[in-house]
Design a protein around this motif. Structure first.
Motif, mmCIF file in Angstrom:
data_model
loop_
_atom_site.group_PDB
_atom_site.id
_atom_site.type_symbol
_atom_site.label_atom_id
_atom_site.label_comp_id
_atom_site.label_asym_id
_atom_site.label_seq_id
_atom_site.Cartn_x
_atom_site.Cartn_y
_atom_site.Cartn_z
ATOM 1 N N TYR A 1 0.840 -1.195 0.000
ATOM 2 C CA TYR A 1 0.000 0.000 0.000
ATOM 3 C C TYR A 1 0.876 1.245 0.000
ATOM 4 O O TYR A 1 2.062 1.184 0.301
ATOM 5 C CB TYR A 1 -0.965 0.027 1.194
ATOM 6 C CG TYR A 1 -0.320 0.171 2.546
ATOM 7 C CD1 TYR A 1 0.063 1.413 3.038
ATOM 8 C CD2 TYR A 1 -0.092 -0.937 3.340
ATOM 9 C CE1 TYR A 1 0.653 1.537 4.276
ATOM 10 C CE2 TYR A 1 0.488 -0.822 4.577
ATOM 11 C CZ TYR A 1 0.865 0.433 5.043
ATOM 12 O OH TYR A 1 1.452 0.549 6.277
ATOM 13 N N LEU A 2 0.260 2.370 -0.349
ATOM 14 C CA LEU A 2 0.889 3.681 -0.245
ATOM 15 C C LEU A 2 0.046 4.515 0.699
ATOM 16 O O LEU A 2 -1.180 4.546 0.572
ATOM 17 C CB LEU A 2 0.953 4.368 -1.613
ATOM 18 C CG LEU A 2 1.808 3.702 -2.685
ATOM 19 C CD1 LEU A 2 1.661 4.449 -4.005
ATOM 20 C CD2 LEU A 2 3.255 3.665 -2.258
ATOM 21 N N ASP A 3 0.690 5.174 1.639
ATOM 22 C CA ASP A 3 0.003 6.012 2.616
ATOM 23 C C ASP A 3 0.649 7.391 2.568
ATOM 24 O O ASP A 3 1.811 7.545 2.924
ATOM 25 C CB ASP A 3 0.149 5.392 4.017
ATOM 26 C CG ASP A 3 -0.742 6.046 5.043
ATOM 27 O OD1 ASP A 3 -1.515 6.954 4.688
ATOM 28 O OD2 ASP A 3 -0.666 5.639 6.209
ATOM 29 N N GLY A 4 -0.094 8.370 2.072
ATOM 30 C CA GLY A 4 0.473 9.704 1.935
ATOM 31 C C GLY A 4 -0.589 10.722 1.582
ATOM 32 O O GLY A 4 -1.779 10.514 1.815
ATOM 33 N N THR A 5 -0.160 11.805 0.970
ATOM 34 C CA THR A 5 -1.043 12.911 0.611
ATOM 35 C C THR A 5 -1.376 12.863 -0.869
ATOM 36 O O THR A 5 -0.479 12.699 -1.706
ATOM 37 C CB THR A 5 -0.362 14.256 0.940
ATOM 38 O OG1 THR A 5 0.004 14.252 2.324
ATOM 39 C CG2 THR A 5 -1.287 15.422 0.662
ATOM 40 N N VAL A 6 -2.638 13.030 -1.196
ATOM 41 C CA VAL A 6 -3.078 13.073 -2.593
ATOM 42 C C VAL A 6 -2.675 14.427 -3.170
ATOM 43 O O VAL A 6 -3.066 15.470 -2.646
ATOM 44 C CB VAL A 6 -4.608 12.880 -2.698
ATOM 45 C CG1 VAL A 6 -5.049 12.947 -4.145
ATOM 46 C CG2 VAL A 6 -5.035 11.574 -2.047
#
Length: 71
Positions: free
Chosen positions: A4-9
C-alpha cells in the motif's frame, strides 16, 4: 513489491491519482470508485497492485482490499 501507499493526494486526474509519500509522487491508476473517495491535499491510503513487464511498470491503486480482490 508494494502493498500500500500512505500519503497525501497531490493530483487527481482521469483514471489517475498521485500520492506523495515522503517527497516522492507515485502515479497510481485507479477506478472511478477509488477516485471518488479521494481529495487533493488530504491523506489517503491506497492498496497497490504492481504490473511489471518488460516495457512497463504500472501501479494500480484501490481504496479498499475488497476492490483490489475484485480486480
Amino acid at each position: 513489491m508494494f502493498y500500500y501507499l500512505d500519503g497525501t493526494v497531490t493530483v487527481i486526474g482521469q483514471n489517475l491519482a498521485v500520492i506523495d509519500v515522503g517527497g516522492v509522487g507515485y502515479a497510481c491508476l485507479a477506478t472511478l470508485n477509488t477516485l471518488s473517495k479521494l481529495e487533493t491535499g488530504k491523506k489517503a491510503k491506497l492498496y497497490i497492485y504492481s504490473n511489471i513487464k518488460e516495457d512497463t511498470f504500472d501501479l494500480y491503486g484501490f481504496y479498499d482490499l475488497s476492490e483490489k480482490r475484485c480486480f
